[in-house]
Design an enzyme around this catalytic site. Structure first.
Site, PDB file in Angstrom:
ATOM      1  N   GLU A 209       5.124 -12.577  -0.051  1.00  0.00           N
ATOM      2  CA  GLU A 209       5.931 -13.544  -0.673  1.00  0.00           C
ATOM      3  C   GLU A 209       5.602 -13.392  -2.190  1.00  0.00           C
ATOM      4  OE1 GLU A 209       7.446 -16.255  -2.258  1.00  0.00           O
ATOM      5  OE2 GLU A 209       6.136 -17.759  -1.046  1.00  0.00           O
ATOM      6  N   CYS A 243       7.792 -20.853  -6.849  1.00  0.00           N
ATOM      7  CA  CYS A 243       8.546 -19.357  -6.876  1.00  0.00           C
ATOM      8  C   CYS A 243       9.968 -19.438  -6.529  1.00  0.00           C
ATOM      9  CB  CYS A 243       7.628 -18.538  -5.815  1.00  0.00           C
ATOM     10  SG  CYS A 243       7.665 -19.103  -3.894  1.00  0.00           S
TER      11      CYS A 243
END
Length: 470
Positions: A209, A243
């Site tokens: 990720e 993020c």
């Protein structure tokens, strides 16, 4: 290798079958719940020391969202663990065909610093639920949270099956030399490549990720005040160190002129006339990150904010106008409280701009017209991992939607059941009777056209709507 003994110890525990019973998994998951409850104040204090994180943000993201994931898993684990029965042909009608869900074995979770509890605990919940033994490597950059996790988490979990490793770059490199059965990494694309290279030496599957430059398209048909509040919250939450936060805005020049005063007003509403004095605005994690983000302020023109304080590692909520695609702020993920504006003449130009760049982790689109193409069906024309029409960064607050990542934004999927599936090896099984051997005769030599015809008739899959003329 300094970690070979630890990994070997966990592997022996896994091979013993200790982690497989549902009762064991539930007990360990419930222990994680006690960790969150009993260490709540220590978590809030550690994240405040590391990131200047407001207690509201810390409780919401590091505790509440983790408890939601945990309870969702406990509520559904017995169903998730059940074998899945599959369709059978005529040859296997008397047999039992199903998919069995096995744990991978000993897995490694490497967590980042921006949400230092949430981003190791959510994958850990799935790994435990799937029946694995786990090595957790919290980020050494969030020093206070790392210390808290290392000293307290092992007091709640079975130390024969779960371990916390504290290490910097050199130690993590040594850790990755060991054979793991699955690796889950959250962080930057550059480090993700290193992790994937190390995993490839053992043919270890991975979930990565990695984030990316998430575009935020704003059409001319939208409520300017609502958009300003949602975008400001998404960009400046956790001082922009998220993020899935909007990384840059694409809109027309006319919309930019309307949004600037609305954003200025939203920032003032959220953080007061001087955000540096606000108890609700965080700080940059470290000096290295502070200097990197501050250098990006040279892009375009500072329209809102721009103030910095190196001693406090403070960067004000900042909006940049007149940004060019070649500017430094558009060459890397910002990961800080800076929001560049790029003006586009049309939606087609915005779509081309997004598609000309590496795949982002998330896409945000704002419009009061649900028929606008980028809002209605962005998956038809845009390449991205997560979409949030008219949101800001809401999808990760719900454990049910899956976070899918691919390309530059990563590899794999997780959240809720998908985290359980990520750490589960799905094994196809066929249980056959030792009797009724005559049914197997057509597949044995010597072969003949008659045997081939019988096998074809009993195993062939036909398109729906087709018929056979006899």
């Amino acid at each position: 290798n300094p970690y070979a003994g630890l990994v070997g110890h966990l592997r022996a525990a896994w091979l013993s079958g200790r982690t497989r019973p549902m009762e064991y998994r539930v007990a360990q998951l419930e222990a994680l719940g006690r960790f969150l409850d009993e260490k709540k104040e220590e978590i809030l204090e550690a994240t405040a020391l590391d990131l200047g994180k407001p207690s509201f943000e810390a409780y919401f993201t590091e505790i509440l969202l983790c408890k939601n994931e945990l309870n969702d898993t406990l509520n559904n684990l017995s169903h998730w663990m059940k074998d899945e029965h599959v369709c059978k042909n005529l040859v296997t009608q008397l047999d039992s065909a199903f998919i069995h869900k096995d744990p991978y074995g000993v897995v490694l979770i490497i967590a980042p610093w921006n949400y230092p509890i949430h981003l190791f605990l959510v994958p850990l919940i799935g790994a435990i639920a799937a029946g694995n033994c786990v090595v957790v490597k919290p980020s050494e950059i969030a020093k206070n949270t790392e210390k808290l996790v290392a000293e307290t988490l092992t007091c709640y979990l079975d130390n024969d099956c779960f371990a916390v490793v504290t290490a910097g770059v050199e130690g993590t490199t040594k850790l990755l030399e060991n054979k793991f059965d699955y690796i889950f990494f959250t962080g930057s694309p550059s480090v993700g490549r290193i992790v994937m290279t190390a995993a490839a030496k053992h043919l270890t599957p991975v979930t990565l990720e990695l984030g990316g430059k998430n575009p935020c398209y704003i059409s001319d048909s939208c409520n300017v005040q609502n958009v300003a509040r949602r975008v400001a919250w998404g960009r400046f939450f956790n001082a922009g160190q998220t993020c899935v936060a909007p990384d840059y805005v694409l809109c027309s020049l006319e919309m930019q002129e309307k949004l600037m005063p609305a954003l200025r007003e939203a920032i003032k509403e959220f953080y007061g006339p001087n955000p540096q004095e606000s108890p609700d605005f965080g700080r940059i994690i470290g000096d290295k990150q502070f200097h990197r983000i501050r250098a990006l302020l040279r892009s375009g023109r500072v329209a809102i904010g721009g103030q910095t304080d190196e001693k406090e590692r403070y960067i004000a909520p900042t909006v940049l106008a007149d940004v060019q695609p070649s500017d430094p702020a558009m060459q890397e993920e910002i990961f800080g409280p800076i929001l560049p504006f790029i003006t586009v003449a049309t939606m087609d130009e915005a779509i081309d701009f997004i598609n000309a760049r590496p795949r982002p982790l998330a896409l945000y689109a704002f419009s009061c017209d649900s028929k606008v193409r980028v809002v209605q069906a962005p998956e038809r024309e845009l390449d991205f991992s997560l979409v949030d029409p008219n949101g800001g960064r809401d999808p990760t607050t719900n454990p049910r939607p899956v976070l899918c990542v691919a390309g530059n934004s990563g590899l794999g999927l997780y959240h809720g059941k998908f985290t359980f599936d990520t750490f589960t090896h799905r094994r196809g099984c066929l249980h056959r009777s030792m009797g009724l051997e005559a049914l197997n005769a057509p597949r044995y030599p010597p072969y003949s056209q008659q045997k081939l015809g019988m096998l074809t008739a009993t195993t062939e899959i036909k398109r729906r709507g087709m018929c056979t003329l006899l």
